[in-house]
Structure formats: structure tokens, C-alpha cells
Design an enzyme around this catalytic site. Structure first.
Site, mmCIF file in Angstrom:
data_model
loop_
_atom_site.group_PDB
_atom_site.id
_atom_site.type_symbol
_atom_site.label_atom_id
_atom_site.label_comp_id
_atom_site.label_asym_id
_atom_site.label_seq_id
_atom_site.Cartn_x
_atom_site.Cartn_y
_atom_site.Cartn_z
ATOM 1 N N LYS A 115 0.262 -12.891 -3.691
ATOM 2 C CA LYS A 115 -1.167 -12.730 -3.985
ATOM 3 C C LYS A 115 -1.968 -13.996 -3.762
ATOM 4 O O LYS A 115 -3.121 -13.935 -3.335
ATOM 5 C CB LYS A 115 -1.338 -12.269 -5.414
ATOM 6 C CG LYS A 115 -0.602 -10.969 -5.621
ATOM 7 C CD LYS A 115 -1.162 -10.190 -6.745
ATOM 8 C CE LYS A 115 -0.515 -8.846 -6.717
ATOM 9 N NZ LYS A 115 0.088 -8.508 -7.988
ATOM 10 N N GLU A 199 -7.316 -14.747 -13.623
ATOM 11 C CA GLU A 199 -8.546 -14.106 -13.140
ATOM 12 C C GLU A 199 -9.347 -13.624 -14.335
ATOM 13 O O GLU A 199 -8.783 -13.351 -15.393
ATOM 14 C CB GLU A 199 -8.191 -12.859 -12.296
ATOM 15 C CG GLU A 199 -7.801 -13.148 -10.879
ATOM 16 C CD GLU A 199 -7.464 -11.879 -10.108
ATOM 17 O OE1 GLU A 199 -7.490 -10.776 -10.688
ATOM 18 O OE2 GLU A 199 -7.170 -12.002 -8.909
ATOM 19 N N HIS A 234 1.066 2.235 -14.393
ATOM 20 C CA HIS A 234 0.780 1.572 -13.124
ATOM 21 C C HIS A 234 1.283 2.340 -11.921
ATOM 22 O O HIS A 234 1.509 1.782 -10.857
ATOM 23 C CB HIS A 234 1.336 0.151 -13.099
ATOM 24 C CG HIS A 234 0.588 -0.770 -14.014
ATOM 25 N ND1 HIS A 234 -0.736 -1.069 -13.831
ATOM 26 C CD2 HIS A 234 0.975 -1.414 -15.127
ATOM 27 C CE1 HIS A 234 -1.129 -1.882 -14.789
ATOM 28 N NE2 HIS A 234 -0.122 -2.100 -15.602
ATOM 29 N N ARG A 291 2.016 -1.419 4.601
ATOM 30 C CA ARG A 291 2.888 -0.283 4.926
ATOM 31 C C ARG A 291 2.048 0.990 4.987
ATOM 32 O O ARG A 291 0.876 0.988 4.622
ATOM 33 C CB ARG A 291 3.936 -0.129 3.814
ATOM 34 C CG ARG A 291 3.265 0.092 2.462
ATOM 35 C CD ARG A 291 4.197 0.540 1.374
ATOM 36 N NE ARG A 291 3.447 0.980 0.213
ATOM 37 C CZ ARG A 291 2.970 0.186 -0.741
ATOM 38 N NH1 ARG A 291 3.179 -1.125 -0.681
ATOM 39 N NH2 ARG A 291 2.295 0.682 -1.757
#
Ligand code: MV4
Length: 496
Positions: A115, A199, A234, A291
């Protein structure tokens, strides 16, 4: 490319083989001992067993898969999703062996797999990002100062993380150090990489992702968005395209941002750029998935583009079949992931044999699956049985068709997410279009499905009473689902 190997199993292996077949390309399946009788094995022109059931001993054996390709003169490998699909080292080895990897270059996979590297790659491109730091935290004291500046609550994320793993919300400054220590040790144990960053925490975001396609000639297009906010643990359960909240203007702006993200990492192939969208319709770049995704069919339905065909043609060095200005959204598509799991028991997997398995059919219904009646759902892999996709002229049409298709679907032997899907399709918060990633937690409790079951039992009791009144011997029924299928038969007969 005349022959490709599909390094995957289940519905996605079949999905890829279908497009290959239409293109006149021969297919090679690989399978584990648990998948000997699987549909993807039967569908392929050739099939090779790669090992025992656990993925680490079969579907993840990159070197063995490359050896099989050499032996069978395979020219390309399609990795599907999961397994080796986002493994940059595997993609590199495939290339080294002179085989085409049907996907992006190893470098793009690697950059987007981290990330912080992803943020770094896109930062000159004017892409909105959640306020936060863009490098790994090494000094807790310094990080605490930054957190105070951003403002609480903040979110700690693992650089190597994904799918919500290793995320920690910190509500107040006094908890910062403790949560940071935990996040680092979790990141080390889960990913072998303790790098974390912080964040601003976006409170009730929507998860909206943009499909992109990029060829080797520098052409990049966006194929609009998928709304993926209905998730549990999730994991997505329901996706749709287009999103109910985007305006044409925001759609174009986000689409252009997604194209910039793809360009920032020299992307080639089909990819997805994930964004968070807050209640003010601010959007923030999260990450890029390098992907083909599970939910790609909803994009295919609204654009008419076969994403697998595009992937293969891109890998062959051909140009994209479409220009941005030719792409238009037509209608609306919904997808329900039909998992073998129990929504009443925290969505825990409920594997077993598919004693009855009858798919819905008819106008605007697509079922992507890898099972047939009588088959076992193996315990070794993801418990997804099927993807049920419906298409309609607008959102309401697609929802009504989804409810009809769920009612037609007859699965006996394992618990599934079908009834949960119907619950969502009928919920005001969903039909209104005004929902976010907290939907399941806010609106769903298992009792709501018990209620649905009760209704069904009532119908069955009514049916039994009717049959008795006609002095006909009612068929012996063993369970609710069988009762329902009898009810359906009765319904048809009465109409004939
Ligand atoms: C966030 C967030 C709020 N604020 N980042 C979860 C998975 C990973 N891809 C990113 N995730 C989130 N990142 C900030 N700064 C909330 C989530 C999140 C979420 C995102 C998408 C879909 C479902 C979610 C469920 C909980 C949290």
C-alpha cells in the site's frame, strides 16, 4: 496463443475456459485430489493433477505448474483470482520460462501489492488520497504528532495488508502507542512485514471500485464502477453496477483517476482501482487489485465487454477492442455471492454435499458456478458455491429479478447466503440506494432470517392442508427446501 493453462479452480476456471473456447484456444486445467470430479476438470481439453487437497500442496505450486506448461506446450497462463494471481515472483518465473502471463507485469503487481509503494507510485498524479502519512512509521513519538494533526479517530494499516487485515482504529490520543504496538506485531505475524502507516479514519464509507483495461500500446480505459459496500467480515457478498450514488460527472472524474492510477504503474491487462467514498461524495484512492475480480460479471453485463477475452487479447499484444468514448452503461446488474455458509451463525462456512442443486434460469439471469448436484463442497478452499448475477433495464428491475432468481434457486444439503441475499434485496436501506459498508452490522441480525423461514413453513402448512382437503396423499417432504420445490411444482401445474 493456441493453448493456455488456467492456474485456478471452480467457477473462475470455468469462466476463463469458456472465453478461451470461444476464441479457439485449447485449455489445460490443473486440479488437486479434492477436485478430481470438478467441472473445470471435465470442461478443459486436458487436465493435470498437481497434488493433494491443501492449496499449498497443489494450486500454489508455481514451479510445478510451469513444468506442466513446458511439457504440454502451453503458451499462456491465466491465474484467475486468489492463489498465484497476485504473486509477482510467479509472474516473473512464468515470463522467464517463455510463457505469457495473462496479467500485468511483475513490477505492477509488486508495487500495488504494497500500500505504501502504491501511494508513492500515484502521488504525482493528482489522485485524492485519505489524509495521512505516506511512509512506514518508525518513530512512534513523531507519528503521534502527525496523528494529532490529522485528528482522531485515525486508522493504523499494515503496508503489506489487505482485505481489512491488520487494521486498527484509534479513537483517542491516549490509546495511540498501545494500538501501534499491537498493529506492528500483528503485521509481523500476518504478513512477515511490520511496516504500518496511519490515515484519517473515514467513518461510514462506501466501497466503490473502478474496472480498468490497459493494453501494451498505451491505451487505458475505465469500464465504470462497481458498488461493493455490502460486506461481512471484510468479504463482499453483494455487488452491483453502476452505483446508485454516482453522478455521471463524478463517474467520469473517478474513472479518469483510475486510469491515472493504472498509468502510474505502467499497468497492462484488467485491473481494479478501489476507492472509499464518504457521505459527502469525497472519494479517496485505497489500492489497486492487479487481477480479474470475483465481481467482474456485473461490469460485463452493463458494458457488453468480455473481460477475459480482453485480457487474453491484451496478453497477445492486441489493442483494446473499445475506446473510452464508445463505452456506455446499459442497464443495471446485481451479483449475489452464494456461499456455503450460515448467515444465522456469523456467516461461518457450512460445507457438505449438494443434495439438491437447481439453478435459476430465464431472462437476465446468469449463474457462474463450478458445482453440480451430488458434489461435495471441499473444506480446503473458499466456500463460494456460485455467483448469481441478474441484469435489468434499471436498478429496480435487477433487484426484482434477483429476488425471483433467489426464489427459483434450490439448494439442499448446505446452508447458504441465498436467504440473506433476499433479505438485503428487500431492505429499504438497500433499495433506497442509501447504504454504506456498515449495512450488515447495522441492519442485519440472524432472527430476520428465522422470520423468513417461518413464512416458508406457513406456506408449506397451507399447502399440506390444501392437499389433504383434496384427499390426495401429499408427497412426503423431508425439509423446507423440498417443501418449497413441491410448492413451485404445484404453482406451475395450477397455471397449465
Ligand atoms: C479505510 C476505512 C476507513 N478509513 N480507510 C477495509 C479493507 C481495506 N481495503 C480498506 N478498508 C477500509 N479502509 C480509512 N482511512 C474503512 C475501511 C473499511 C472498509 C472498506 C471497504 C469495504 C468495507 C470496509 C469495511 C470496514 C472498513
Amino acid at each position: 496463443m493456441k493453448k493456455i493453462l488456467i492456474a485456478n479452480r471452480g467457477e473462475i476456471a470455468l469462466r476463463i475456459m469458456r472465453s478461451a473456447k470461444e476464441m479457439g484456444i485449447k485449455t489445460v486445467a490443473i486440479y488437486s485430489e479434492a477436485d478430481r470430479n470438478a467441472l473445470h476438470v471435465r470442461y478443459a481439453d486436458e487436465a493435470v493433477c498437481v497434488g493433494p487437497p491443501p492449496s499449498a500442496e497443489s494450486y500454489l505450486l508455481g514451479d510445478k505448474i510451469i513444468e506442466i506448461c513446458k511439457k504440454l506446450k502451453v503458451e499462456g497462463i491465466h491465474p484467475g483470482y486468489g492463489f498465484l494471481s497476485e504473486n509477482a515472483d510467479f509472474a516473473k518465473k512464468v515470463e522467464k520460462a517463455g510463457i505469457t502471463f495473462i496479467g500485468p507485469k511483475p513490477k505492477a503487481i509488486k508495487v500495488m501489492g504494497n500500500k505504501l509503494a502504491a501511494k508513492d507510485a500515484v502521488k504525482q498524479y493528482d489522485i485524492p488520497m485519505v489524509p495521512g502519512v505516506d511512509e512506514a512509521i518508525t518513530d512512534v513519538k513523531a507519528a503521534e504528532k502527525i496523528a494529532a494533526k490529522i485528528g482522531y479517530p485515525i486508522l493504523i494499516k499494515a503496508a503489506a495488508g489487505g482485505g481489512g487485515k491488520g487494521m486498527r482504529v484509534v479513537e483517542q490520543a491516549k490509546d495511540f502507542k498501545e494500538q501501534m504496538d499491537r498493529a506492528v506485531s500483528e503485521a509481523v505475524s500476518s504478513f512477515g512485514d511490520g511496516a504500518v502507516f496511519i490515515e484519517k479514519f473515514v467513518a461510514s464509507p462506501r466501497h466503490i471500485e473502478i474496472q480498468v483495461l490497459a493494453d501494451t500500446h498505451g491505451n487505458v480505459v475505465y469500464l465504470f464502477e462497481r458498488e461493493c459496500s455490502i460486506q461481512r467480515r471484510h468479504q463482499k457478498v453483494i455487488e452491483e453496477a453502476p452505483s446508485a450514488i454516482l453522478t455521471d460527472e463524478l463517474r467520469a472524474i473517478m474513472g479518469e483517476s483510475a486510469v491515472k492510477v493504472a498509468k502510474a504503474c505502467d499497468y497492462v491487462g484488467a485491473g481494479t482501482v478501489e476507492f472509499l467514498v464518504d457521505d459527502q461524495l469525497n472519494y479517496y484512492f485505497l489500492e489497486m487489485n492487479t487481477r480479474l475480480q470475483v465481481e467482474h460479471p456485473v461490469t460485463e453485463m452493463i458494458t457488453g465487454i468480455d473481460l477475459v477475452k480482453e485480457q487474453i487479447n491484451i496478453a497477445r499484444g492486441k489493442k483494446l477492442s473499445c475506446k473510452q468514448e464508445d463505452l456506455k452503461i446499459q442497464g443495471h446488474a446485481m451479483e449475489l455471492r452464494v456461499y456455503a455458509e450460515d448467515p444465522a451463525n456469523n456467516f461461518l462456512p457450512d460445507i457438505g454435499k449438494l443434495k439438491t442443486y437447481v439453478r435459476p434460469q430465464g431472462l437476465g439471469v446468469r449463474v457462474d458456478d463450478g458445482f453440480e448436484e451430488g458434489m461435495d463442497i471441499p473444506i480446503y478452499y473458499d466456500p463460494m458455491i456460485a455467483k448469481l448475477i441478474t441484469y435489468g433495464s434499471d436498478r429496480k428491475d435487477a433487484i426484482n429479478r434477483m429476488i425471483r432468481a433467489i426464489d427459483e434457486y434450490n439448494i439442499v444439503g448446505v446452508k447458504t447466503t441465498l436467504a440473506f441475499g433476499k433479505f438485503v434485496m428487500q431492505h429499504k436501506a438497500f433499495t433506497s440506494g442509501n447504504f454504506d459498508t456498515k449495512f450488515v452490522g447495522t441492519h442485519f441480525t440472524p432472527e430476520m432470517l428465522e422470520h423468513a423461514d417461518k413464512k416458508e413453513a406457513e406456506i408449506a402448512a397451507w399447502l399440506a392442508a390444501k392437499l389433504m382437503a383434496k384427499k390426495k396423499q401429499p408427497e412426503l417432504v423431508a425439509n423446507k427446501a423440498e417443501q418449497r420445490s413441491n410448492w413451485n411444482r404445484k404453482g406451475w401445474k395450477s397455471r397449465l
